[in-house]
Design a protein around this motif. Structure first.
Motif, PDB file in Angstrom:
ATOM      1  N   TYR A 189       0.823  -1.215   0.000  1.00  0.00           N
ATOM      2  CA  TYR A 189       0.000   0.000   0.000  1.00  0.00           C
ATOM      3  C   TYR A 189       0.853   1.260   0.000  1.00  0.00           C
ATOM      4  CZ  TYR A 189      -3.718  -3.248   1.188  1.00  0.00           C
ATOM      5  OH  TYR A 189      -4.611  -4.276   1.161  1.00  0.00           O
ATOM      6  N   GLN A 201       1.725   6.765  -6.877  1.00  0.00           N
ATOM      7  CA  GLN A 201       0.559   7.535  -7.273  1.00  0.00           C
ATOM      8  C   GLN A 201       0.725   9.036  -7.011  1.00  0.00           C
ATOM      9  OE1 GLN A 201      -2.722   7.513  -4.605  1.00  0.00           O
ATOM     10  NE2 GLN A 201      -4.051   6.381  -6.012  1.00  0.00           N
ATOM     11  N   ARG A 254      -9.312   6.801  10.802  1.00  0.00           N
ATOM     12  CA  ARG A 254      -8.601   6.508   9.566  1.00  0.00           C
ATOM     13  C   ARG A 254      -7.445   5.550   9.841  1.00  0.00           C
ATOM     14  NH1 ARG A 254      -8.134  11.958   7.193  1.00  0.00           N
ATOM     15  NH2 ARG A 254      -5.885  11.912   7.278  1.00  0.00           N
ATOM     16  N   ARG A 270      -8.798   2.137  10.149  1.00  0.00           N
ATOM     17  CA  ARG A 270      -9.199   1.567   8.853  1.00  0.00           C
ATOM     18  C   ARG A 270      -7.973   1.095   8.074  1.00  0.00           C
ATOM     19  NH1 ARG A 270     -13.189   6.013   8.415  1.00  0.00           N
ATOM     20  NH2 ARG A 270     -11.709   7.131   7.107  1.00  0.00           N
ATOM     21  N   ILE A 271      -6.943   1.945   8.058  1.00  0.00           N
ATOM     22  CA  ILE A 271      -5.736   1.598   7.307  1.00  0.00           C
ATOM     23  C   ILE A 271      -5.036   0.404   7.963  1.00  0.00           C
ATOM     24  CG2 ILE A 271      -3.441   2.448   6.635  1.00  0.00           C
ATOM     25  CD1 ILE A 271      -5.839   3.653   5.074  1.00  0.00           C
ATOM     26  N   GLN A 319     -12.206  -7.185   6.526  1.00  0.00           N
ATOM     27  CA  GLN A 319     -13.525  -6.748   6.940  1.00  0.00           C
ATOM     28  C   GLN A 319     -13.760  -6.980   8.427  1.00  0.00           C
ATOM     29  OE1 GLN A 319     -15.008  -5.133   4.522  1.00  0.00           O
ATOM     30  NE2 GLN A 319     -16.242  -4.409   6.231  1.00  0.00           N
ATOM     31  N   PRO A 376      -7.760  -4.351  -3.741  1.00  0.00           N
ATOM     32  CA  PRO A 376      -7.161  -3.997  -2.447  1.00  0.00           C
ATOM     33  C   PRO A 376      -6.636  -2.555  -2.433  1.00  0.00           C
ATOM     34  CG  PRO A 376      -6.405  -6.165  -3.135  1.00  0.00           C
ATOM     35  CD  PRO A 376      -7.161  -5.587  -4.297  1.00  0.00           C
ATOM     36  N   TYR A 377      -6.078  -2.105  -3.539  1.00  0.00           N
ATOM     37  CA  TYR A 377      -5.547  -0.734  -3.593  1.00  0.00           C
ATOM     38  C   TYR A 377      -6.661   0.305  -3.645  1.00  0.00           C
ATOM     39  CZ  TYR A 377      -1.178  -3.090  -4.627  1.00  0.00           C
ATOM     40  OH  TYR A 377      -0.091  -3.895  -4.557  1.00  0.00           O
ATOM     41  N   LYS A 407      -9.658  -0.064  -2.503  1.00  0.00           N
ATOM     42  CA  LYS A 407     -10.294  -0.057  -1.183  1.00  0.00           C
ATOM     43  C   LYS A 407      -9.423   0.706  -0.172  1.00  0.00           C
ATOM     44  CE  LYS A 407     -12.297  -2.932   2.430  1.00  0.00           C
ATOM     45  NZ  LYS A 407     -13.374  -3.870   2.668  1.00  0.00           N
ATOM     46  N   PHE A 408      -8.141   0.385  -0.168  1.00  0.00           N
ATOM     47  CA  PHE A 408      -7.194   1.103   0.707  1.00  0.00           C
ATOM     48  C   PHE A 408      -7.331   2.607   0.509  1.00  0.00           C
ATOM     49  CE2 PHE A 408      -3.033   3.289   0.455  1.00  0.00           C
ATOM     50  CZ  PHE A 408      -2.722   3.327   1.797  1.00  0.00           C
ATOM     51  N   ARG A 409      -7.345   3.020  -0.748  1.00  0.00           N
ATOM     52  CA  ARG A 409      -7.401   4.447  -1.051  1.00  0.00           C
ATOM     53  C   ARG A 409      -8.720   5.051  -0.567  1.00  0.00           C
ATOM     54  NH1 ARG A 409      -5.367   9.028  -1.053  1.00  0.00           N
ATOM     55  NH2 ARG A 409      -5.585  10.299  -2.915  1.00  0.00           N
ATOM     56  N   LEU A 411     -10.412   3.965   1.911  1.00  0.00           N
ATOM     57  CA  LEU A 411     -10.379   3.993   3.383  1.00  0.00           C
ATOM     58  C   LEU A 411      -9.605   5.215   3.871  1.00  0.00           C
ATOM     59  CD1 LEU A 411      -9.604   0.247   4.289  1.00  0.00           C
ATOM     60  CD2 LEU A 411     -11.805   1.431   4.404  1.00  0.00           C
ATOM     61  N   GLN A 412      -8.795   5.752   2.978  1.00  0.00           N
ATOM     62  CA  GLN A 412      -7.832   6.788   3.349  1.00  0.00           C
ATOM     63  C   GLN A 412      -8.339   8.189   3.024  1.00  0.00           C
ATOM     64  OE1 GLN A 412      -4.610   7.385   0.676  1.00  0.00           O
ATOM     65  NE2 GLN A 412      -3.079   6.695   2.148  1.00  0.00           N
ATOM     66  N   LEU A 413      -9.184   8.294   2.011  1.00  0.00           N
ATOM     67  CA  LEU A 413      -9.604   9.604   1.500  1.00  0.00           C
ATOM     68  C   LEU A 413     -10.693  10.259   2.335  1.00  0.00           C
ATOM     69  CD1 LEU A 413      -9.870   8.859  -2.320  1.00  0.00           C
ATOM     70  CD2 LEU A 413      -8.516  10.694  -1.336  1.00  0.00           C
ATOM     71  N   GLU A 470     -11.218  15.429  -0.343  1.00  0.00           N
ATOM     72  CA  GLU A 470     -10.142  15.020  -1.243  1.00  0.00           C
ATOM     73  C   GLU A 470     -10.707  14.238  -2.429  1.00  0.00           C
ATOM     74  OE1 GLU A 470      -6.526  14.475   2.032  1.00  0.00           O
ATOM     75  OE2 GLU A 470      -7.967  12.877   1.677  1.00  0.00           O
ATOM     76  N   LEU A 489     -16.249   0.618   2.489  1.00  0.00           N
ATOM     77  CA  LEU A 489     -16.026   0.129   3.858  1.00  0.00           C
ATOM     78  C   LEU A 489     -16.465  -1.316   4.041  1.00  0.00           C
ATOM     79  CD1 LEU A 489     -16.922   2.846   6.504  1.00  0.00           C
ATOM     80  CD2 LEU A 489     -14.884   1.414   6.441  1.00  0.00           C
ATOM     81  N   SER A 490     -17.448  -1.736   3.276  1.00  0.00           N
ATOM     82  CA  SER A 490     -17.978  -3.075   3.555  1.00  0.00           C
ATOM     83  C   SER A 490     -17.848  -4.076   2.406  1.00  0.00           C
ATOM     84  CB  SER A 490     -19.451  -2.962   3.962  1.00  0.00           C
ATOM     85  OG  SER A 490     -20.169  -2.390   2.888  1.00  0.00           O
ATOM     86  N   ILE A 511      -9.677   7.317  -9.419  1.00  0.00           N
ATOM     87  CA  ILE A 511      -9.309   7.267  -7.990  1.00  0.00           C
ATOM     88  C   ILE A 511      -8.016   6.460  -7.855  1.00  0.00           C
ATOM     89  CG2 ILE A 511      -9.966   6.434  -5.694  1.00  0.00           C
ATOM     90  CD1 ILE A 511     -12.936   6.774  -6.629  1.00  0.00           C
ATOM     91  N   LEU A 512      -7.972   5.337  -8.560  1.00  0.00           N
ATOM     92  CA  LEU A 512      -6.807   4.454  -8.493  1.00  0.00           C
ATOM     93  C   LEU A 512      -5.542   5.168  -8.968  1.00  0.00           C
ATOM     94  CD1 LEU A 512      -6.426   1.350  -7.863  1.00  0.00           C
ATOM     95  CD2 LEU A 512      -6.331   1.032 -10.331  1.00  0.00           C
ATOM     96  N   THR A 513      -5.646   5.937 -10.022  1.00  0.00           N
ATOM     97  CA  THR A 513      -4.465   6.632 -10.562  1.00  0.00           C
ATOM     98  C   THR A 513      -4.334   8.030  -9.973  1.00  0.00           C
ATOM     99  OG1 THR A 513      -5.770   7.458 -12.407  1.00  0.00           O
ATOM    100  CG2 THR A 513      -4.570   5.396 -12.777  1.00  0.00           C
ATOM    101  N   ASN A 514      -5.230   8.381  -9.057  1.00  0.00           N
ATOM    102  CA  ASN A 514      -5.175   9.668  -8.372  1.00  0.00           C
ATOM    103  C   ASN A 514      -5.189  10.830  -9.360  1.00  0.00           C
ATOM    104  OD1 ASN A 514      -5.062  11.183  -5.991  1.00  0.00           O
ATOM    105  ND2 ASN A 514      -2.821  11.326  -6.062  1.00  0.00           N
TER     106      ASN A 514
END
Lengths: 406, 406
Positions: free
Chosen positions: A253, A260, A374, A377-378, A389, B252-253, B255-257, B259-261, B265, B285-286, B314-317
């Motif tokens: 990650y 990115q 946050r 979550r991370i 989950q 996974p990426y 979702k991670f992103r 969870l972070q945003l 943003e 989240l779910s 979102i993936l490539t920001n």
């Protein structure tokens, strides 16, 4: 009831920590001990081995009565900010004492050193700046400036990490004009950074983690060095979730994020100083593991810890403006768990608390707590894929631990 | 030498594509065919099955003479922007013809429809807005508005995806005042969205991907539907890299992103419209998989494709301001590969190109290409862990493919 406070990370809780809690009660005569504990990410810029809930339970089963989460905005910081957050909480909870372990173990020497530094503050700070100007890290600059300044005087050894932290607690007590009394006890034989087991029943958390992560990592190996509760909770966690959390769990990650980000966006992240952005982005492009990445990244100017903290903030996407808005006052105290005695204390004292105590996330909707959410979550994203989950749910649906009988 | 152009994705290159290239040469009499091809992420908002380099090679071995990458700022867009980028490149390279497949296959009908829409533009646009206002997606609104407007006239069926794209090519030719002639050929029996194999030797790319990803996915199954080059290149890729790329590799990426945003943003990301931010964050989240995420996210207002494009950005920001600065002019043309005849054409014509042709990344340092570089880095992150580095290197160190003999 009288409470004493301790500031901890419990990564994981071991025999040395149990000794510290017992001695705290003994020398202060307190009825209960309150532990302020770092959450999912720690002061040295690392994910905790296991979630805060397990680490809180280890402590509650072995001597602590209340565990409060040190918010992210304080836990992933240098000694002064870390200490300020923790001491603010213990003070708000009405602790009479703060008892900390140190290499020195001599409370008088702490007070003498603090006084000395305060009367020589300007000179000390100038000397630190001069040292930093030649390109060394802050801790090295401070240790060297202090050595020069103190000359032959008998004062603390400020190259020792727990002496530095201890001094930071005393500074925070003074800054807050808190009536709390700071006291230190000598750390038992294991040194903070020890990589291997030395003493018969006390081992550093570092050496315990090393054993858990080693290739033939066998949880039985750590049994002599940790209380039963720690052993069982770690064992269950590993059996169920199939991992302990290390930086390597988060490396995909972190790398993804560094692939990115633009340098301009990276510069918005807390702790990212001018000049390091391009280095971070360049090193991420070619590193296969977190360990490799850090080895390539390391320079004399930045300590390993400082670089790891930058990485945590990148991972959690924590911006400078978010930290600056939150790191100067503690605005909530999240309760992770309590024993029966702990609950009695809270019921008795709650009218006097100057900061709101949060037991249920759903009933506390303030912005300030978002960094903790946050981070949680991370942290969950670092679990094995099929358990992400479950870890997310653990954070967001659960109530504080309550132990009726310990 | 005379060139004809085609606009493609080749995900993967199949017998229908080979037929399209052969027919293009036949009906235009061109000496070479130039393909403008989407890079690592495609118009429908998906990662390509395999990297652009392999897809370019499939095409060069089976009828194309030059393959140019359609930049990210055009490839992950709606039909009009996608077409504008691709047509700009073919025009800059001096193509005399653009030959596209369509459901209709009738070039006159395309021209008639284009003229009709231009003389009724205001009414058409107003009608689309009215339809959107009741909460349906743009494509549904456009199809319905068009049906109402045309009445009994014999015009194109604008509910068909390749008719829509074709019309967009003709609009772009006009907008650019290009002398290029647009021509269409009828797509062979397989429909774009077909999920299963139907005709004996032509199958849609969708059904080929479905076969490759199916649980008992066996590459032999697709052999009747693809040229030898495709079969061998896909087989080698899978043997070596152990994956084809699908959205699940990137989940996974993503979702991670998410969870972070923060919602604020997220609102900076291209295509994210007010109101969808919180929905995206909540659903992430779910959701255990990308498929689940999309099923939960889908509403009548947004097409599946549109939502997937949001996810790619979102993936490539990719921020709004980055896209807006780049999507209105094509400022470079990256050469992915050529045959001997392709090279001859480029050498003959290069003085006339109005846009710089980029063969070596290291000698082209303009900002505009950064979105492609980022897309390639992020695409690499979706490989199996031990191959991420290799895929990163593939993008950044290699030269265009050159096939001396095909």
């Amino acid at each position: 009831m009288k409470a004493a406070g301790v500031v901890v990370e419990y990564n994981p809780f071991h025999n040395g920590h149990a000794f510290h809690l017992a001695r705290t009660k003994e020398i202060t005569g307190a009825d209960i001990v309150i532990a302020v504990m770092s959450g999912q990410f720690l002061q040295r810029g690392e994910p905790a081995l296991v979630p805060k809930w397990l680490r809180a339970e280890m402590a509650l089963r072995t001597g602590a009565d209340i565990v409060i989460e040190l918010p992210y905005q304080f836990s992933t910081q240098n000694a002064d900010t870390f200490a300020f957050g923790a001491v603010s909480i213990l003070n708000a909870l009405g602790c009479k004492y703060l008892c900390f372990g140190s290499e020195s173990g001599n409370t008088d020497l702490f007070n003498k050193t603090l006084q000395f530094l305060q009367s020589n503050r300007e000179e000390f700070e100038k000397s630190i700046r001069d040292h930093i100007a030649v390109g060394i890290s802050f801790p090295a600059a401070a240790a060297s400036a202090f050595k020069k300044l103190k000359g032959n005087k008998t004062l603390l050894d400020l190259s020792q990490p727990n002496n530095i932290l201890g001094l930071a607690y005393l500074k925070a007590i003074e800054k807050l004009q808190s009536p709390m009394l700071g006291m230190t006890i000598k750390r038992t034989s294991a040194h903070y950074h020890d990589q291997q087991f030395t003493a018969p029943s006390v081992a550093s958390a570092t050496s315990i983690r090393k054993a858990l992560f080693s290739e033939h990592g066998n949880i039985e190996k750590i049994k002599p060095y940790v209380p039963d509760a720690t052993y069982h909770l770690l064992k269950e966690y590993k059996n169920h979730y199939r991992t302990f959390h290390s930086w390597e769990n988060y490396w995909p990650y972190l790398k993804f994020r560094l692939l990115q980000l633009t340098p301009e966006e990276l510069a918005e992240i807390y702790e990212i100083e001018e000049g390091i952005e391009n280095r971070l982005l360049r090193m991420a492009l070619s590193a296969p593991s977190f360990q490799d990445f850090m080895m390539n990244l390391k320079t004399k100017r930045y300590t390993w810890t400082r670089l790891q903290r930058m990485c945590v903030h990148i991972l959690t996407n924590t911006k400078k403006h978010e930290m600056h808005a939150r790191m100067h006052t503690v605005s909530y105290m999240r309760l992770l768990g309590m024993t029966k005695r702990g609950r009695k204390y809270l019921n008795e004292q709650k009218e006097n608390f100057s900061i709101p105590l949060v037991s249920k996330l759903s009933s506390y909707k303030k912005e300030a707590i978002n960094l903790d959410l946050r981070a949680a979550r991370i942290y969950a994203a670092g679990a094995e894929k099929e358990f992400v989950q479950e870890l997310l749910n653990m954070e967001f649906s659960r109530l504080p631990i309550y132990l009726e009988e310990v």
